[in-house]
Design a protein around this motif. Structure first.
Motif, PDB file in Angstrom:
ATOM      1  N   HIS A   1      32.961  52.001  33.965  1.00 42.69           N
ATOM      2  CA  HIS A   1      33.631  50.820  34.515  1.00 42.69           C
ATOM      3  C   HIS A   1      33.732  50.853  36.040  1.00 42.69           C
ATOM      4  O   HIS A   1      34.176  49.867  36.647  1.00 42.69           O
ATOM      5  N   LEU A   2      33.347  51.964  36.645  1.00 40.69           N
ATOM      6  CA  LEU A   2      33.317  52.025  38.111  1.00 40.69           C
ATOM      7  C   LEU A   2      32.059  51.383  38.673  1.00 40.69           C
ATOM      8  O   LEU A   2      31.948  51.183  39.882  1.00 40.69           O
TER       9      LEU A   2
ATOM     10  N   MET B   1      39.123  40.118  61.130  1.00 41.96           N
ATOM     11  CA  MET B   1      38.444  39.719  59.898  1.00 41.96           C
ATOM     12  C   MET B   1      39.438  39.335  58.800  1.00 41.96           C
ATOM     13  O   MET B   1      40.533  39.885  58.712  1.00 41.96           O
ATOM     14  N   ALA B   2      39.012  38.417  57.951  1.00 38.44           N
ATOM     15  CA  ALA B   2      39.815  38.005  56.804  1.00 38.44           C
ATOM     16  C   ALA B   2      39.709  39.060  55.707  1.00 38.44           C
ATOM     17  O   ALA B   2      38.864  39.958  55.748  1.00 38.44           O
ATOM     18  N   GLY B   3      40.577  38.944  54.674  1.00 42.29           N
ATOM     19  CA  GLY B   3      40.503  39.835  53.529  1.00 42.29           C
ATOM     20  C   GLY B   3      39.239  39.593  52.724  1.00 42.29           C
ATOM     21  O   GLY B   3      38.506  38.619  52.925  1.00 42.29           O
ATOM     22  N   GLN B   4      38.984  40.503  51.779  1.00 39.93           N
ATOM     23  CA  GLN B   4      37.721  40.443  51.043  1.00 39.93           C
ATOM     24  C   GLN B   4      37.566  39.166  50.230  1.00 39.93           C
ATOM     25  O   GLN B   4      36.477  38.581  50.196  1.00 39.93           O
ATOM     26  N   PHE B   5      38.623  38.725  49.561  1.00 39.35           N
ATOM     27  CA  PHE B   5      38.511  37.509  48.754  1.00 39.35           C
ATOM     28  C   PHE B   5      38.171  36.310  49.634  1.00 39.35           C
ATOM     29  O   PHE B   5      37.248  35.533  49.329  1.00 39.35           O
ATOM     30  N   ILE B   6      38.904  36.135  50.738  1.00 31.82           N
ATOM     31  CA  ILE B   6      38.655  35.004  51.626  1.00 31.82           C
ATOM     32  C   ILE B   6      37.250  35.104  52.222  1.00 31.82           C
ATOM     33  O   ILE B   6      36.512  34.105  52.303  1.00 31.82           O
TER      34      ILE B   6
ATOM     35  N   ALA C   1      36.366  47.387  42.087  1.00 35.63           N
ATOM     36  CA  ALA C   1      36.804  46.803  43.365  1.00 35.63           C
ATOM     37  C   ALA C   1      38.318  46.592  43.318  1.00 35.63           C
ATOM     38  O   ALA C   1      38.793  45.456  43.221  1.00 35.63           O
ATOM     39  N   PRO C   2      39.104  47.677  43.351  1.00 38.01           N
ATOM     40  CA  PRO C   2      40.555  47.540  43.276  1.00 38.01           C
ATOM     41  C   PRO C   2      41.066  46.653  44.415  1.00 38.01           C
ATOM     42  O   PRO C   2      40.588  46.728  45.546  1.00 38.01           O
TER      43      PRO C   2
ATOM     44  N   ALA D   1      39.974  38.813  41.895  1.00 34.92           N
ATOM     45  CA  ALA D   1      39.372  37.487  42.045  1.00 34.92           C
ATOM     46  C   ALA D   1      38.122  37.353  41.182  1.00 34.92           C
ATOM     47  O   ALA D   1      37.907  36.320  40.540  1.00 34.92           O
ATOM     48  N   ARG D   2      37.286  38.375  41.155  1.00 32.69           N
ATOM     49  CA  ARG D   2      36.072  38.312  40.342  1.00 32.69           C
ATOM     50  C   ARG D   2      36.411  38.095  38.867  1.00 32.69           C
ATOM     51  O   ARG D   2      35.801  37.262  38.189  1.00 32.69           O
TER      52      ARG D   2
END
Length: 423
Positions: free
Chosen positions: A108-109, A309-314, A51-52, A58-59
């Motif tokens: 790792h993908l 929409m917000a970003g993925q982390f948010i 998840a680049p 965040a993960r």
């Protein structure tokens, strides 16, 4: 190829002001740097490669697989600034990308299971629930706000106010600024003794208690967070306001009373969905008396073109289903609902200052906060608040007040020729 060598391909060749160290023994950047980014294990590498961008980072950060040494997890602001300003990545060629992936391992993908703090992806939520139905809205509010009242006390301070403060002076305390925010809303609404106020999305009841205590109004507040409602009800009783202030564990759409002199909405609009603006502002219009005022306090984008929409982390860790748009779109929706916009104001800089103080509180109360909610959740909050502070400072996000009235059909209105509420 080592992890450090793979990372070096992505940089534009500038000297780094931080260092990177990986579990395979490779490194990049000066060894004496004040900030060191340490990738501790293969799971962290898998998070980042699968998840680049902000979600993978965040993960790995939340789980502790990626550590920023030299930065306090309760307030990583300085480290984020350094990483953002001194890290310029270039887009690798297809051949370079294949070379890196082959060297580090295609396995790792495949993404490892996400941290428990993460919400489902948006498409999964859309399949499992009708977005912004009453049940879905209650669930996402529970995800964010029912963390722990004690945790919020540690981060927000005595005001228990989780919205942008208004700093009367640069050196004002957070408590002074939150009091000023509530008072500014009361002044804009021109609250008078004996009037009725509806506060939708009322949180822990700060606005309801301030208005009842200082302006002599009768207040109904509504929140979808049961923990907020319980805390607010206890605070109202403790302050002797039970005869004039009430906080309900309720969807605002279930409020049946009408004819309010004023309606405040402080930090709710971000949660309702842009497609629901028409019904949201229609609800406000229909619950106001003719001549009544509405104050909408909402995080916004600096333009009206970007996707809401917000970003993925948010979206996955902080505000599931949250949507932001520009103040122009909000004003349009207010006007289309038949309300007359009287005043709007951008408080962007104030929110950066508010987040600064929340981060400081988390840092100073870190051990107790971790004991209360766990280190992963505490890391989420430190990262989210520091990143949001940067967003407000750099004008990537804003905070707008929109003040409107339910003007009489003949155009008559009890509104001053010039604003009377001061700064």
């Amino acid at each position: 190829m080592t992890i450090g060598e793979a990372l070096e391909i992505l940089f534009q060749g500038d000297d780094l002001d931080f260092s990177f160290e990986a579990y395979d023994g490779s490194s990049l950047g000066p060894s004496d740097a004040s900030i060191r980014v340490c990738l501790r294990n293969e799971r962290g590498l898998s998070y980042i490669m699968s998840a680049p961008g902000d979600l993978g980072f965040a993960r790995a950060y939340v789980t502790g697989d990626l550590v920023i040494e030299g930065a306090h997890p309760g307030d990583p602001y300085d480290a984020l600034i350094l990483l953002m300003e001194r890290t310029r990545l270039r887009a690798p060629s297809v051949a370079e990308t294949l070379k890196v992936v082959r060297a580090l391992g295609f396995s790792h993908l495949l993404p490892p299971p996400p941290p428990p703090q993460e919400s489902l992806p948006r498409w999964r939520r859309a399949l499992e629930h009708l977005r912004h139905s009453k049940a879905r809205d209650a669930e996402v509010i529970h995800h964010h706000y029912d963390v722990s009242n004690r945790f919020y006390e540690l981060v927000l301070g005595p005001s228990m106010t989780y919205t942008c403060a208004v700093f009367p002076k640069a050196d004002s305390t957070l408590e002074e600024a939150q009091t000023e925010k509530y008072d500014l809303v009361c002044r804009k609404l021109d609250l008078q003794p004996g009037q009725r106020l509806l506060d939708i999305g009322c949180g822990w009841g700060g606005m309801a208690r301030h208005a009842a205590k200082n302006y002599g109004v009768t207040v109904i507040g509504a929140t979808l967070s049961e923990q907020q409602a319980l805390w607010a009800q206890e605070a109202i009783a403790r302050e002797g306001l039970s005869d004039v202030a009430e906080v309900r564990f309720s969807d605002y759409r279930d409020i049946t009373e009408t004819g309010f002199d004023a309606i405040s909405s402080i930090g709710l609009t971000e949660h309702i969905g842009v497609q629901n603006y028409a019904s949201y502002f229609a609800f406000i219009r229909d619950h106001l008396k003719v001549g009544g005022r509405m104050l909408n306090h909402c995080i916004t984008r600096p333009d009206n073109r970007a996707r809401a929409m917000a970003g993925q982390f948010i979206d996955r860790y902080v505000f599931p289903d949250g949507e932001l748009t520009g103040s122009g779109r909000i004003i349009t929706a207010v006007q289309d609902a038949g309300l007359e916009v009287q005043h709007e104001e951008n408080l962007r800089v104030h929110y950066a200052m508010t987040l600064r103080d929340w981060n400081r509180n988390l840092r100073e109360n870190w051990d107790e906060a971790v004991a209360e909610v766990g280190v992963g959740t505490a890391r989420v909050w430190g990262l989210y608040m520091a990143g949001s502070r940067i967003g407000f400072e750099r004008n990537n996000i804003q905070l707008h007040h929109v003040l409107a009235t339910k003007t009489a059909p003949d155009g008559s209105i009890d509104f001053p020729l010039r604003p009377t509420w001061g700064s």
